[in-house]
Design a protein around this motif. Structure first.
Motif, short mmCIF file in Angstrom:
data_model
loop_
_atom_site.label_atom_id
_atom_site.label_comp_id
_atom_site.label_asym_id
_atom_site.label_seq_id
_atom_site.Cartn_x
_atom_site.Cartn_y
_atom_site.Cartn_z
N MET A 48 0.85 -1.20 0.00
CA MET A 48 0.00 0.00 0.00
C MET A 48 0.88 1.24 0.00
N GLN A 49 0.67 2.10 -1.02
CA GLN A 49 1.47 3.32 -1.08
C GLN A 49 0.70 4.49 -0.46
N PHE A 67 0.03 8.51 -0.68
CA PHE A 67 0.19 9.73 -1.47
C PHE A 67 -0.03 10.93 -0.56
N GLU A 75 -3.20 5.20 -1.16
CA GLU A 75 -3.38 5.41 -2.60
C GLU A 75 -4.81 5.14 -3.05
N ASN A 99 1.61 10.50 -20.87
CA ASN A 99 1.90 9.12 -20.44
C ASN A 99 3.39 8.85 -20.35
N PRO A 100 4.14 9.68 -19.61
CA PRO A 100 5.60 9.54 -19.61
C PRO A 100 6.08 8.30 -18.84
N ARG A 101 7.19 7.75 -19.30
CA ARG A 101 7.87 6.69 -18.54
C ARG A 101 8.96 7.39 -17.74
N GLU A 151 1.15 15.49 -12.74
CA GLU A 151 -0.23 15.04 -12.91
C GLU A 151 -1.20 15.75 -11.97
N ARG A 163 5.56 12.86 -9.65
CA ARG A 163 6.01 11.55 -9.19
C ARG A 163 6.67 10.82 -10.34
N THR A 174 6.78 7.43 -12.68
CA THR A 174 5.86 6.34 -13.03
C THR A 174 6.55 4.97 -13.06
N VAL A 175 7.88 4.94 -12.93
CA VAL A 175 8.57 3.64 -12.92
C VAL A 175 8.75 3.13 -11.49
N ASP A 176 9.34 3.99 -10.61
CA ASP A 176 9.55 3.51 -9.24
C ASP A 176 8.48 4.02 -8.26
N HIS A 177 7.52 4.80 -8.78
CA HIS A 177 6.37 5.30 -7.99
C HIS A 177 6.76 6.25 -6.86
#
Ligand SMILES: Cc1cc2nc3c(=O)[nH]c(=O)nc-3n(C[C@H](O)[C@H](O)[C@H](O)COP(=O)(O)OP(=O)(O)OC[C@H]3O[C@@H](n4cnc5c(N)ncnc54)[C@H](O)[C@@H]3O)c2cc1C
Ligand SMILES: [Zn+2]
Lengths: 93, 417
Positions: A1-2, A4, A14, A48-50, A55, A70, A72-75
């Motif tokens: 569970m993250q 935010f 989240e 939709n960036p990597r 956002e 934030r 989007t790869v390591d959150h």
């Protein structure tokens, strides 16, 4: 569970948040003068960036909308901002 | 060297200690130039290469994969194949895929373990039953098989399902598609790879496309981790990574990338011989040939390229499964994983030439493109070979977003995500 960070309520689960799209996606002004391709870009095309993302999110518990930076790869969350602060109005005219 | 797979060759190889099998595909170094390049060695990319070689007789082709074949969503999916969509355009597309799957194993001499065990999409209220009847009517009119099941039929095909009136989501009946089922995901990727390789296609793994070669406003090839590779036409078939590569080609797509998770239980004796989907819990399940229950649910609601999946959705999936099948309570989960899926606003795929001439798209399959692999390959091959749409792919062009002609299967067939 993250967790935010809501700028109003602090760190929350989240699952209390709703994704609201790219920051800076301004609704085109001008009604009939707006071209199909401008509407398409606004309505459907996404960054939709990597990696680094900028956002709009809503915290559904307090109902406030805010901007979050934030990855989007390591959150990892860099920071969240009240709209109009932090050098970007997050697409809210 | 033994090439052909059959009971006889298995027997003969058995006598020789299984030492004579030929490698399923070569691992050539990339040539500097091909007629056609395909980026992405998932099911859709490999199928595209196969149909280009087989149907269009174009043999100077390469498939470029940054990792290993099927290591993207193709090897991570829950293997459900079906064509129970709502709109005629979708039925044309997905039923083409299902028909091709029905003969694929024989055609490519590879056992894809297609098992047409049927899919049961449940209805949880009187109103759901009316929508189920509408879906069944639409599917029949569009020319595919569908039956409206009442509660007794559901009980017959799903004896362990909780159909008690006290259930959180009581069951009234649902939509049955008997030709739906499952197929082995790796076998689809490997089977197409082997068949394409045999027709001369170069399959290049651990080679990442980093940039596009753009000259005179056209795509002339790609820059990869192994150097430049040129081609007249390039197909981009990279699922959840489509937006990332599109940005390098100078355009944006109507796609958001999300993690979609799945999990499997420990293997048990046969208890479930169909696929079942509950729109109420958002959970679907089937049992693999090894005996594991294969379980999936909704997307993680956080846009992501992290191929892991978050805990809240996994909890929802597991609680939903136990709501549906209380007798699974004592099972242990063995594995959980996620893939990065490419979700469009109308839950339909994108097929066609991209805004960069010479670069063609096959993407946007989101949570449901395994079932479509033979059709996605056929249609992108047609586009790459002729430069023109096949009738079946035309409605799925990127231009539908500016023409306002969306094919909204999220609303139409009520797909779970
Ligand atoms: C958990 C889960 C369950 C699913 N369940 C089902 C189901 O039951 N039924 C169904 O029909 N569908 C299902 N799907 C969806 C289905 O898996 C996909 O739609 C389908 O596999 C997409 O195939 P593809 O070949 O387009 O993509 P992929 O298999 O993802 O292949 C794309 C390939 O491109 C490669 N690539 C990316 N970037 C580059 C680059 N820069 N250079 C070179 N190569 C690159 C990747 O490594 C990858 O191998 C599920 C998906 C997931 C994640
Ligand atoms: Zn808040």
């Amino acid at each position: 569970m993250q967790l935010f960070p809501c700028p109003f309520c602090g760190p929350r689960s989240e699952s209390e948040f709703h994704f609201g799209g790219d920051a800076g996606n301004h609704r085109p002004e001008g009604f009939r003068d707006v071209t199909d391709s401008e509407w398409t870009a606004y309505l459907y095309e996404r960054n939709n960036p990597r990696g680094a993302a900028n956002e709009i999110w809503m915290h559904m518990a307090c109902g406030e909308v805010f901007r979050m930076e934030r990855d989007t790869v390591d959150h990892r969350v860099a920071q969240s901002f009240v709209l109009g602060e932090g050098g970007d109005n997050g697409g809210m005219a | 060297m033994t090439r052909h797979y059959s009971a006889l060759s298995l027997f003969k190889e058995g006598l020789r200690g299984q030492k004579g099998w030929q490698k399923a595909w070569r691992s050539p170094a990339p040539k500097p130039r091909y007629d056609i390049l395909i980026i992405g060695g998932g099911g859709h990319g490999l199928a595209t290469a196969y149909y280009l070689a087989k149907v269009h007789n174009i043999r100077n082709i390469a498939v470029i994969e940054k990792g290993w074949l099927g290591g993207g969503n193709t090897g991570r999916n829950t293997t459900v194949v079906r064509s129970n969509y709502f709109f005629p355009e979708s039925t044309e597309l997905y039923d083409l895929a299902l028909r091709l799957y029905e003969t694929l194993g024989r055609e490519i001499n590879y056992n894809i373990m297609l098992s047409q065990r049927g899919i049961m999409t449940l209805a949880h209220s009187e109103a759901d039953m009316e929508m189920a009847a509408r879906t069944v009517n639409a599917m029949q009119i569009n020319g595919t098989d569908a039956e409206l099941f009442g509660i007794e039929d559901v009980r017959r095909v799903l004896p362990l399902l909780n159909v008690s009136p006290q259930a959180r989501y009581p069951v009234f009946g649902g939509v049955w598609q008997g030709r739906a089922g499952t197929a082995r995901h790796d076998a689809v990727a490997w089977g197409y790879a082997r068949a394409a390789d045999r027709l001369g296609v170069d399959i290049i793994q651990t080679c990442e496309v980093e940039e596009f070669l753009i000259e005179g406003g056209r795509c002339r090839g790609v820059k990869t981790s192994l150097g430049e590779i040129r081609a007249e036409r390039t197909g981009m078939v990279v699922a959840g990574h489509s937006s990332h590569l599109a940005a390098k080609a100078g355009f944006r797509l109507p796609i958001t990338s999300y993690a979609l998770q799945a999990c499997v239980s420990e293997p048990i004796k046969p208890v479930l011989d169909t696929v079942v989907l509950s729109p109420g819990t958002g959970v679907y399940a089937s049992q693999s040939d090894k005996g594991e229950l294969v379980v999936g649910g909704a997307l993680d609601r956080v846009p992501s390229y992290g191929q892991r999946g978050n805990l809240p959705v996994l909890e929802d999936v597991v609680t939903g499964l136990l709501e549906m099948f209380p007798s699974f309570r004592q099972l242990r989960l063995m594995r959980q994983w996620a893939g990065i899926v490419d979700v469009t606003p109308d839950s339909s795929p994108i097929l066609g030439e991209s805004p960069l001439p010479g670069l063609f798209l096959n993407c946007g399959w989101g949570t449901g493109g395994f079932k479509a692999i033979p059709a996605g390959g056929t249609l992108l091959a047609h586009l790459l070979a002729t430069g023109k749409h096949h009738d079946v792919s035309r409605p799925f062009d990127l231009d539908r977003f500016s023409r306002g002609r969306l094919i909204d299967e999220a609303a139409g067939s009520g797909i779970a995500h």
